[in-house]
Write an enzyme that holds these catalytic residues in place. Structure first.
Site, PDB file in Angstrom:
ATOM      1  N   HIS A 144       0.823  -1.201   0.000  1.00  0.00           N
ATOM      2  CA  HIS A 144       0.000   0.000   0.000  1.00  0.00           C
ATOM      3  C   HIS A 144       0.861   1.257   0.000  1.00  0.00           C
ATOM      4  CE1 HIS A 144       0.954  -0.782   4.208  1.00  0.00           C
ATOM      5  NE2 HIS A 144       0.692   0.490   4.477  1.00  0.00           N
ATOM      6  N   ASP A 146       0.581   4.920   2.016  1.00  0.00           N
ATOM      7  CA  ASP A 146      -0.137   5.358   3.206  1.00  0.00           C
ATOM      8  C   ASP A 146      -1.250   6.357   2.882  1.00  0.00           C
ATOM      9  OD1 ASP A 146       1.247   3.781   4.997  1.00  0.00           O
ATOM     10  OD2 ASP A 146       2.796   5.296   5.351  1.00  0.00           O
ATOM     11  N   HIS A 293       4.766  -0.083   0.171  1.00  0.00           N
ATOM     12  CA  HIS A 293       5.490  -0.828   1.181  1.00  0.00           C
ATOM     13  C   HIS A 293       4.571  -1.843   1.845  1.00  0.00           C
ATOM     14  CE1 HIS A 293       3.599   2.499   3.386  1.00  0.00           C
ATOM     15  NE2 HIS A 293       3.614   1.714   4.464  1.00  0.00           N
ATOM     16  N   ARG A 308       4.745   6.261  14.069  1.00  0.00           N
ATOM     17  CA  ARG A 308       4.848   6.870  12.741  1.00  0.00           C
ATOM     18  C   ARG A 308       4.124   8.205  12.726  1.00  0.00           C
ATOM     19  NH1 ARG A 308       1.604   4.032   8.236  1.00  0.00           N
ATOM     20  NH2 ARG A 308       0.206   5.831   8.398  1.00  0.00           N
TER      21      ARG A 308
END
Length: 359
Positions: A144, A146, A293, A308
Site C-alpha cells: 500500500h 499510506d 510498502h 509513525r
C-alpha cells in the site's frame, strides 16, 4: 503490555476526539522542491552512504534527524523523493515531540481515522503488534501507499521502531517510478488517461466488526493512475492493493485486469524492491507518492512496537510532460560505468607494471 504503554495509546474515539480528522488538510508548499541538487549541506554531515540498489533505497550514517538545519531538512526531503526511501540508525533522541517537529518541517501532519495514536500527540500513530487483533487492522503482507484514500494523501511517512522482534519483522518497499518505467508505451498512454477510486472500505469493515469509533470521517478519493511527483517531476504508478477499489470509466473486468497487473508488478518484481532489517531506534522515511510498502508477517511469537507520523501532501496530479526516473538515471548510469572502467584500467596498469618489474 505495561500499564504505561496502555495509558499512552488511544484505541477508540470518545465524543471529544471523534472529529480529530477535521484537522487534516493538504500541504501548501512542496518540501524539497528547488533545493540544491547536489545536496551539499546534507552530505557535509553524512559519514557513510549505502545504496540498497542503483535506483532505490539508501541508508545514511552520521546524521541525527533531530539536529538537521532547515537547509539540510529541505535537501533530505528532495533526496527521499529521488531515492524513494531513506534509512537511518541509532536515532534514539527522536521522541514523540521531535518526531512531530521533524514531520512538520515538510507539511501538515495527518491524523489517522482509525489506527491507535499517542494520547498527547494524535498525529503519532502507534504500530504495536500486541494491539492486532483486535486493536487495529494489520497491514503486514499488504502492499500500500499510506492513506491514499485521502483527498490529499501522504507525501512522507516517518517510522521508528522502539521495540523489535528477535527475528523477522522486516519491511519491504517497491519503487513506483520503476513500475511505470517498465510499461510499454501503449500501456503508459492508456494509464495516463485514467483515474482510480481509493477508499477506506477496509476500515469500514473493521469498524463494523469491532464497533470501534473512528477519530473522524472515513474518506474516499479519486486520483490519477499515474501521478507526477512534484519534487522530482518523475512519473509513478499510483494504485495499490489495499486502498484502490477500481479504475474509473472502464468495465469491471478491465478494471480488475489493470489493477491485478499493476499490483503484481509491485509485489513480484524483486528488482523494484528493497528490504530493510530494523534495529532498535532505526528510522525509515519514504515518499508515498512514488513508493509502496508492506510489513513482513514473520515475527510471531515476538512483538514489535513503533511510531509513525504521516505528512500530508498535495492533491495528486498528472502532467503530460513529466519526466521519468529512467531518463534521469541515464547520466548516473554512465557515471557508474565510467568509474568502473577507470578502476579496471588502473588495476590493469598496476598489474602490468608489477609484471614488468618482475620480468
Amino acid at each position: 503490555m505495561t500499564v504505561s504503554t496502555v495509558e499512552k495509546v488511544v484505541l477508540s474515539a470518545s465524543e471529544e476526539d471523534s472529529t480529530l480528522t477535521d484537522r487534516n488538510t493538504h500541504a501548501t508548499r512542496v518540501a524539497g522542491k528547488g533545493s540544491d541538487p547536489e545536496k551539499k549541506a546534507l552530505f557535509a554531515s553524512v559519514t557513510k552512504r549505502v545504496d540498497y540498489s542503483p535506483k532505490f533505497g539508501t541508508e545514511l550514517h552520521g546524521l541525527q534527524l533531530t539536529q538537521l538545519t532547515e537547509q539540510q531538512a529541505e535537501e533530505l526531503a528532495a533526496f527521499i523523493s529521488e531515492r524513494g526511501v531513506v534509512f537511518f540508525r541509532n536515532q534514539d533522541d527522536l521522541d514523540d515531540e521531535e518526531h512531530v517537529k521533524l514531520g512538520r518541517r515538510w507539511g501538515p501532519l495527518h491524523i489517522h481515522p482509525l489506527v491507535p495514536h499517542n494520547n498527547k500527540n494524535p498525529e503519532v500513530i502507534v504500530l504495536d503488534s500486541r494491539l492486532s487483533p483486535p486493536g487495529r487492522y494489520n497491514t503486514n503482507n499488504s502492499w500500500h501507499s499510506d492513506v491514499s484514500f485521502e483527498p490529499a494523501p501522504s507525501s512522507y511517512s516517518i517510522l521508528q521502531f522502539e521495540e523489535i522482534p528477535e527475528a523477522g519483522g522486516d519491511t519491504v518497499w517497491s519503487n513506483g517510478y520503476q513500475v511505470y518505467d517498465s510499461l510499454s508505451e501503449p500501456v503508459k498512454a492508456l494509464l495516463e488517461g485514467l483515474t482510480a477510486t481509493h477508499t477506506s472500505d477496509l476500515f469500514r469493515v473493521f469498524q463494523a466488526n469491532t464497533g470501534r469509533k473512528t477519530f473522524g470521517k472515513l474518506n474516499d478519493a479519486v486520483h490519477p493512475v499515474v501521478r507526477t511527483n512534484p519534487v522530482t517531476g518523475w512519473k509513478a504508478v499510483f494504485v495499490n492493493s489495499v486502498f484502490t477499489r477500481e479504475i474509473n470509466d472502464v468495465s469491471p473486468v478491465e478494471s480488475k485486469w489493470i489493477l491485478d497487473y499493476l499490483n503484481d508488478l509491485v509485489a513480484k518484481r524483486l528488482d523494484f524492491q528493497v528490504r530493510f532489517h530494523w534495529e532498535k531506534n532505526s528510522v525509515a522515511i519514504w515518499d508515498n507518492r512514488s513508493t509502496f510498502h508492506t510489513g513482513v508477517p514473520d515475527f510471531a511469537p515476538y512483538f514489535r512496537r513503533g511510531r509513525r507520523v504521516t505528512v500530508s501532501g498535495e492533491i495528486p496530479f498528472f502532467e503530460q510532460g513529466s519526466g521519468t526516473q529512467a531518463k534521469a538515471f541515464e547520466a548516473t548510469a554512465q557515471a557508474i560505468v565510467a568509474k568502473q572502467e577507470a578502476a579496471a584500467k588502473v588495476k590493469e596498469e598496476t598489474e602490468a607494471a608489477t609484471a614488468a618489474k618482475s620480468a
